[in-house]
Every structure is written in structure tokens, then in C-alpha cells.
Design a protein around this motif. Structure first.
Motif, short mmCIF file in Angstrom:
data_model
loop_
_atom_site.label_atom_id
_atom_site.label_comp_id
_atom_site.label_asym_id
_atom_site.label_seq_id
_atom_site.Cartn_x
_atom_site.Cartn_y
_atom_site.Cartn_z
N VAL A 151 0.78 -1.02 0.34
CA VAL A 151 -0.03 0.13 -0.04
C VAL A 151 0.98 1.15 -0.10
N ALA A 152 1.88 1.06 0.77
CA ALA A 152 2.83 1.63 1.00
C ALA A 152 3.79 2.60 -0.53
N ILE A 153 4.05 1.79 -1.02
CA ILE A 153 4.60 1.88 -2.15
C ILE A 153 3.42 2.47 -3.30
N TRP A 154 2.69 2.11 -3.25
CA TRP A 154 1.41 2.27 -4.05
C TRP A 154 1.22 3.96 -4.25
N GLY A 155 1.08 4.35 -3.01
CA GLY A 155 0.92 5.42 -2.43
C GLY A 155 2.31 6.37 -2.68
N MET A 156 2.68 5.91 -3.40
CA MET A 156 4.66 6.82 -3.48
C MET A 156 3.97 7.07 -4.58
N LEU A 158 1.30 6.67 -6.82
CA LEU A 158 0.38 7.47 -7.40
C LEU A 158 0.63 8.90 -7.43
N LEU A 159 1.98 9.17 -6.00
CA LEU A 159 1.98 10.24 -5.48
C LEU A 159 2.84 11.20 -7.03
N GLY A 160 3.43 10.24 -6.85
CA GLY A 160 4.57 10.48 -7.64
C GLY A 160 4.36 10.51 -9.81
N SER A 161 3.41 9.86 -9.55
CA SER A 161 3.78 9.46 -11.36
C SER A 161 1.46 10.72 -11.01
N LEU A 162 0.63 10.64 -10.43
CA LEU A 162 -0.09 11.40 -10.79
C LEU A 162 0.30 13.17 -10.43
N GLY A 163 1.89 13.60 -9.29
CA GLY A 163 1.23 14.71 -9.26
C GLY A 163 2.16 15.89 -10.03
N SER A 164 2.80 15.09 -11.68
CA SER A 164 3.47 16.02 -12.43
C SER A 164 3.40 15.58 -13.51
N THR A 165 3.68 16.62 -14.49
CA THR A 165 2.97 16.41 -16.23
C THR A 165 3.80 14.67 -16.48
N TYR A 166 5.28 14.71 -15.66
CA TYR A 166 5.64 14.21 -15.86
C TYR A 166 6.20 12.40 -15.23
N ILE A 167 5.40 11.38 -15.64
CA ILE A 167 5.73 10.47 -14.77
C ILE A 167 7.24 10.20 -14.22
N SER A 168 8.18 9.87 -15.09
CA SER A 168 9.48 9.85 -14.73
C SER A 168 10.05 10.65 -13.87
N ARG A 169 9.43 11.66 -13.65
CA ARG A 169 10.20 13.20 -12.87
C ARG A 169 9.17 12.84 -11.35
N GLY A 170 7.99 12.45 -11.31
CA GLY A 170 7.41 12.03 -10.28
C GLY A 170 8.25 10.53 -9.48
N LEU A 171 8.48 9.74 -10.29
CA LEU A 171 8.94 8.50 -10.15
C LEU A 171 9.99 9.08 -9.30
N LEU A 172 11.38 9.68 -9.92
CA LEU A 172 12.60 10.24 -9.37
C LEU A 172 12.21 11.01 -7.90
N PHE A 477 -0.56 -5.21 -5.82
CA PHE A 477 0.50 -4.48 -6.50
C PHE A 477 0.07 -4.99 -7.56
N ALA A 478 -0.92 -5.73 -8.26
CA ALA A 478 -1.39 -5.59 -9.95
C ALA A 478 -2.13 -4.17 -10.27
N VAL A 479 -3.57 -3.70 -8.73
CA VAL A 479 -3.37 -2.25 -9.41
C VAL A 479 -3.02 -1.43 -9.46
N MET A 480 -1.35 -1.36 -8.69
CA MET A 480 -0.59 -0.15 -8.32
C MET A 480 -0.16 -0.23 -10.11
N PHE A 481 0.10 -1.13 -11.06
CA PHE A 481 0.57 -1.23 -11.78
C PHE A 481 -0.12 -1.97 -12.86
N MET A 486 -1.31 2.49 -16.54
CA MET A 486 -2.84 3.31 -17.44
C MET A 486 -2.42 4.72 -18.01
N THR A 487 -2.18 5.44 -16.58
CA THR A 487 -1.48 6.39 -16.54
C THR A 487 -1.11 7.21 -17.25
N ALA A 488 0.92 6.49 -17.34
CA ALA A 488 1.20 6.31 -18.27
C ALA A 488 0.70 6.82 -20.05
N TRP A 489 -0.09 5.68 -20.30
CA TRP A 489 -0.77 5.50 -21.56
C TRP A 489 -2.02 7.02 -21.66
#
Lengths: 522, 166
Positions: A151-156, A158-172, A477-481, A486-489
Motif C-alpha cells: 500500500v505504501a509503495i502504491w501511495g508513493m 500515485l503521488l509520483g505519477s499523478l503529481g507531475s506532468t512527467y511520470i519519470s520525474r514524479g517517480l524520481l 501490486f496488480a492494481v498498482m501496475f 494507465m496513467t503512463a498511457w
């Protein structure tokens, strides 16, 4: 739905801590004032006052901070309606119809609609939270370390991928936050990344780092802006017409309900928050309205839709925070830090062992929403003066308070130095569109993530196939991936559409320029 | 920058930021590995650090943007450092940099100068940076912020706050 004995105990806490009630009005006023000053967000307001709650008991501290949260939710809509300047990003959609109403001379009614929608939907969000807390507690108590880690990894993510225009920057940003959160000695006794500084043995002080990242960095970026609000805001305030607006809100129960549901659901998802939910609620209301053509021209439904989503989102984000101990964004990250300052850990164990306290916090938030109605009307009278305070006065004063606040937390220069270092980092990250809340949440959750991962490793005796015995973790984990894919697409599609639009605009611009420079013949 | 026929604009600030982050992550990974290679030490840190370094490689190309030669020439003339008109964004950046330096000096000199003098000087400097030029307003507001901050926090916190005058 409700644990009756815990509910009775909660009422006991509520009425035996009458002194805590005294913090509601100051909290609401601080939230209203800060949010009404353009450039100061809800998160900044909460980060700045966080150190003040250190010397309060746990319940009054929660009352104070959540009052600031509630007040700031409405405060941002006042300049949005009167000046067309959203006080906070959450009030952006309020400007569309709020300012249009203002231009038609209906600013009192618009403020009434916004205030009553905030009050009603704030209460709705917390009633929903009150009802789901017990079922949520049953679910989260079955969560083991593997599921908690997932859950914590999923939250992180989501925060990374949805909080920025660029997923890669969010995940970094999220990865950087987690690594910063693991600095110091871990639960197994290994010390990393301290550079020999003894203050770092316990890890990076999260509160000064948080104030630096969320507040000081944003304040530094305001140095170039000096808002000068002209006398346009000095409009006549009429209590009768504000109350007429309040009453008028009740004519749109569908808009209130839709906005509230959108606000609660989006508020509960880490990384999205009220800055998006107000826009989605507005767009949905406009899409389904019969009079959609009048939106943007002063339709009260636009104001109600935007404000209802902002106010109810608070309940949604509190649900994730209380049940899982995972902050959905900057504001709840600050509330988690306040929990930590009082040695209380939010999450499954909190709602299991301290359910009456959780209920008391929820009930007090409902009281705050009602008090907001009175304080909010009073504030509208003072608002035009608050909004005229210039950045050149606000900025130095708030930076001094933030710096001394970090000193109040640590009691040594390490606090202000941490604030400065993280203000610089936050400033740079903001400038290049990295989601700063992902770093903040990473710092807060880094240690918990490592501990849960270590426990999972010990339980599984190092066998990665152990995860197959945990269907809950596999599902998460499945929902997370799937959600990440879907966010990336979605973002890829959005970027392509934006690029095509930009190319079309460039072509038109070049064609126009060519037409102007070509000498006419004949 | 030109590679073959294609011109690229490089965002040096962004490049410096992510390279600094990647260097710090790499150092942290090496530091953690130098402490112990035990799984209990590296279980989370190593995969997250490797993930962060992989993300660095994904972000890196975003620092290089393709531009056509005409646009590059136009941008260069607009950003001519010798141009008399400093772009608004650059003057904003200068203010932000000056305010950052002031904040850095404040936190470093709190103990040395005393909280009162450091806060007074910081408030004065920050107001000037943000555009205030009126000497009376500068002095009065800086004094007010210093007095409220020192006496307010002294009443609230249990730690001593070293001061020179107050």
C-alpha cells in the motif's frame, strides 16, 4: 456502521476537552487569512503553524491544525470570487463563475454559495468518514507487513505519477524522498548516509525538512511577485445578500452531492487532491447541466460544484491518512507529522486502539465546518484588506516565523539549517516540475517502508514467492501496475494531443506572420 | 548545441539538478554498501537507489529539446545577455537568488549575531529585495517583525534563544 461505545467515548473526549474548542476559531482565522493572500497555499499555511502545535496536547493540536485546513479550504475562494485570483490552487475553478458573478454585482451571493457549499460538503465528507471508519478498521486490521508495504509503495507511486506532468520525474522524486527517509540508523542497526553528523543518526528531522520543502521553497519563488490589488476589491459587503446566497445553495442538492462524492473519492487517492477535484467537479457539473452554456458567465452551480469538491475532499484524504497512515498530499503529510510529534502513529493500529480519538477528531471537524459559517461571514468583511497586504511585507515575516518554527522543533541550529537545505531543494524541484509532496511523503514513510519490508523479508524467510500466499498484497501490486500503466498511457496521449495542438498553432502563427510580411500587389 | 543537422536546446539548470541528485543517490548507495552488504541493510536502499538511477536515465533526455534553427536564432537574440532589457524572468530569478542567500545567511548567523540582530537584518534585506524602498517603512516593519518574533517565540518555546540586544 458506527462503534457505539467508541462513539460515546469520543463524545466524552470532545466535551471533556473544552479547552481544545478554543483553538477552532484561531485555526479557522489563520487558515482563512493565509489562503486569502495570493500565493500562500493550504499546505504552506499548515506547514508554517505546525511547530506551534508541538507544545499542545494531541487533541488540541489536531483541532488547531484541522481548523487551519478547513479555514484555508474556503479562504482561497474569497480572492477567487472578488479578484479573479485563486488564493490557493484548490480555488481555481471557483474563479470561472465566481468572478463572473462578481462582475455582475452578485459577489455577496457568490460568497454565500461558496461558504455554504463549503460548510455542507465539509460536514458531508466527515459524516461519510464517520460511517466508513468502522468497516475500514475491520479491513485494515487484516493487513500484514507485506500488504502495508504494498500500500505504501502504491501511495508513493500515485503521488509520483499523478503529481507531475512527467511520470519519470514524479517517480524520481518519490525514490529520492524514500532514500532521504532512510538516512540514519535503520531498525536492524545499520547506519547510512550520516556523513558523520551525529544529528543525522535518528534520520533527517522530518518537520524542518517538510517546512523547507512545502513552505519556504514556495515563499522564495514569490520574491519576484508583488501582488498589488487595486481598489476593485473594495466592494460593498451585504450580510443579507450573503445569507440569500447561502439559502440559494440548497436549491442545487444534485450539484452538492456530485461535488461531494467527487471530492471524497479524489481526496482519498494519494497524489491528486483538491487542486484537481475542484476542476473535475466543475467540468462534470457543466457537462451534465441543461444550462451548460451559461457556465463561465456567472452560473451559481459552477461556484457550488468547485467549492463542494474542495470541502469534502478533506474527509476523503483524512480517511486514507487515519486508516492506512499514508498521506494523500502535502496537507495530510503535515497532519501525520503532527501525529509523530506527539508520538502517535496513524494507521491500522491507531484506529484499532484509539478509535474514540479518531471519532473525536472527525466530530470536531464537523463542528469546525459549522463554526466556519459564522467566522467565514465575519472574515468576508475583513477580506478585502487582507488581500491587499503586499508580498514585500508578508514574505519576510512568514520566512522568519518558519525559521523560528524549525528552531522550536529541534532546539538547535540544525532545524533552521535543515529548513534552508530543503528549501533550496524544493525550490529547484518546483522549478523543473517535480512533485514536491512526493519527496515529503517519502521522507515521512521511508523508515516505515524499510521496517515493513524487513518484517516481510523475515516472515517469508527470504522467499519472494511468499507474496503468492498473500492475495491482498498481490491484488494491490496488480492494481498498482495497472494504474501506473494507465496513467503512463493517458499522459502519452495527452502529450501527443498537446504537441499536435502546439504544432497547429505554430503553423497558423507562421502563416499569419507570412501574410503580414508579404507586400500586397496591385 | 548541434548534432548533425539537428539543433538542441539544453536546459543546463535541469541537467545540473538531476545530475546532482543522481550523484547523491550513487554516493548514498556506495556508503550503504560500505557499511555492510547484509540484506537487512540493503533490502530497500539498494533497489530504490538503482530505480532512482534508472529514472535519471529516463529524465536525462528531457534536458535536451529539439529546436529548429530559426527558433534557436530567435531565442538566442531574445536572451542576449548584453541586451539592455533584462527579461522579467531573469530579474525575478535574481530576486529569488538574493532572497535565498539572505535566508542562508540568516540560518548560519542566528547563533553568531544573535537571533534579534539576524532577524532584523534579514527582514530588512528581504523587504529591499522584494522592492520596498521607503526607509521609515523598512525600519519600522523590520523592528516590528523582530520584536514579535523574539518575544512571541520566547514565550512559546522552552529552549534558550541567544540574543544580543533584546
Amino acid at each position: 456502521m458506527i462503534d457505539i461505545s467508541a462513539f460515546h467515548e469520543a463524545l466524552g473526549i470532545l466535551f471533556s476537552s473544552i479547552s481544545a474548542w478554543g483553538w477552532i476559531v484561531p485555526g479557522l482565522i489563520i487558515g482563512l487569512v493565509f489562503a486569502a493572500i495570493p500565493g500562500i497555499s493550504i499546505t504552506m499555511a499548515m506547514a508554517i503553524v505546525l511547530p506551534m502545535s508541538l507544545y499542545m496536547d494531541f487533541f488540541p493540536a489536531m483541532v488547531f491544525l484541522t481548523s487551519v485546513y478547513t479555514g484555508a479550504g474556503f479562504g482561497g475562494s474569497v480572492p477567487a470570487i472578488l479578484m479573479n485570483i485563486p488564493g490557493t490552487p484548490s480555488s481555481f475553478a471557483t474563479t470561472f463563475d465566481g468572478y463572473a458573478m462578481s462582475q455582475k454585482g452578485e459577489h455577496n451571493e457568490a460568497l454565500g454559495y461558496a461558504l455554504f457549499a463549503s460548510t455542507l460538503c465539509g460536514i458531508f465528507g466527515y459524516v461519510l468518514l464517520l460511517l466508513v471508519l468502522e468497516p475500514l478498521a475491520d479491513i485494515v486490521l487484516r493487513i500484514g507487513p507485506v500488504e502495508m508495504f504494498a500500500v505504501a509503495i502504491w501511495g508513493m507511486m500515485l503521488l509520483g505519477s499523478l503529481g507531475s506532468t512527467y511520470i519519470s520525474r514524479g517517480l524520481l522524486a518519490a525514490a529520492l524522498g524514500i532514500l532521504l527517509g532512510t538516512v540514519g540508523m535503520n531498525t536492524a542497526g545499520f547506519t547510512r548516509g550520516t556523513l558523520g553528523v551525529p544529528e543525522l543518526l535518528d534520520g533527517i528531522a522530518p518537520i524542518p525538512a517538510m517546512i523547507g520543502l512545502l513552505a519556504a521553497s514556495q515563499l522564495l519563488s514569490l520574491a519576484g511577485r508583488d501582488y498589488i490589488i487595486e481598489a476593485e476589491g473594495a466592494r460593498e459587503v451585504s450580510l443579507r445578500r450573503i445569507l440569500k446566497g447561502c439559502w440559494g445553495t440548497l436549491k442545487y442538492p444534485g450539484v452538492l452531492l456530485r461535488g461531494s462524492i467527487i471530492g471524497v473519492v479524489i481526496g482519498a487517492v494519494p497524489g491528486v487532491g483538491s487542486s484537481i477535484s475542484n476542476l473535475i467537479s466543475y467540468a462534470e457539473t457543466k457537462r451534465t447541466a441543461k444550462d451548460s452554456a451559461t457556465f463561465g458567465k456567472g452560473n451559481p452551480k459552477g461556484v457550488i460544484a468547485a467549492e463542494s469538491a474542495v470541502a469534502s475532499g478533506e474527509g476523503g484524504s483524512m480517511a486514507t491518512m487515519l486508516a492506512l497512515g499514508i498521506p494523500g498530499g502535502g496537507a495530510t503529510a503535515i497532519l501525520i507529522a503532527a501525529f509523530m510529534m506527539h508520538n502517535v502513529v496513524p494507521g491500522p493500529s491507531f484506529i484499532d486502539t484509539q478509535k474514540p480519538m479518531a471519532y473525536a477528531i472527525i466530530l470536531n471537524n464537523m463542528v469546525q465546518a459549522v463554526v466556519l459559517l459564522v467566522v467565514g461571514i465575519g472574515f468576508i468583511y475583513a477580506a478585502t484588506n487582507v488581500m491587499k497586504v503586499r508580498t514585500r511585507y508578508v514574505l519576510p515575516a512568514i520566512l522568519v516565523v518558519a525559521t523560528l518554527g524549525t528552531y522550536a522543533v529541534t532546539g538547535e541550529a540544525a532545524g533552521p539549517i535543515t529548513l534552508f537545505v530543503f528549501a533550496m531543494l524544493g525550490f529547484a524541484l518546483n522549478r523543473y516540475e517535480y512533485p514536491v509532496p512526493a519527496v515529503v511523503v517519502g521522507i515521512l514513510l521511508g523508515r516505515m517502508l524499510e521496517t515493513e519490508f524487513l518484517r516481510s523479508y523475515q516472515l517469508s524467510a527470504g522467499n519472494p514467492l511468499y507474496v503468492l500466499e498473500r492475495p491482498g498484497a498481490m491484488a494491490i501490486f496488480a492494481v498498482m501496475f495497472i494504474s501506473l500503466a494507465m496513467t503512463a498511457w493517458g499522459k502519452r496521449k495527452q502529450n501527443k494531443a498537446e504537441a499536435a495542438e502546439a504544432a497547429l498553432l505554430r503553423l497558423r502563427h507562421d502563416a499569419d506572420a507570412h501574410a503580414h510580411t508579404t507586400p500586397s500587389k496591385g | 548545441m548541434r548534432i548533425g543537422r539537428q539543433t538542441y536546446a539544453i536546459d543546463y539548470g535541469h541537467l545540473a539538478l538531476i545530475t546532482l541528485i543522481a550523484a547523491a543517490v550513487f554516493w548514498y548507495l556506495l556508503d550503504a554498501r560500505s557499511v555492510s552488504l547484509s540484506v537487512n541493510n540493503l533490502l530497500l536502499v539498494q533497489p530504490v537507489a538503482i530505480f532512482a538511477l534508472a529514472m535519471y536515465l529516463f529524465v536525462l533526455p528531457q534536458c535536451f529539446r529539439k529546436v529548429d534553427a530559426r527558433e534557436a536564432a530567435r531565442t538566442a537574440s531574445e536572451q542576449d545577455p548584453l541586451s539592455r532589457n533584462i527579461p522579467a524572468e531573469r530579474s525575478d530569478m535574481l530576486r529569488m537568488a538574493a532572497l535565498s542567500v539572505s535566508l542562508g545567511l540568516l540560518v548560519l548567523l542566528l547563533d553568531t549575531l544573535g537571533f534579534d540582530i539576524a532577524i532584523f537584518l534579514f527582514t530588512l534585506a528581504a523587504m529591499v529585495i522584494c522592492g520596498e524602498r521607503h526607509p521609515v517603512r523598512l525600519l519600522l516593519f523590520s523592528c516590528a517583525v523582530t520584536l514579535v518574533a523574539i518575544y512571541g517565540f520566547r514565550a512559546m518555546i522552552p529552549y534558550p534563544m541567544p540574543t544580543t540586544l533584546l
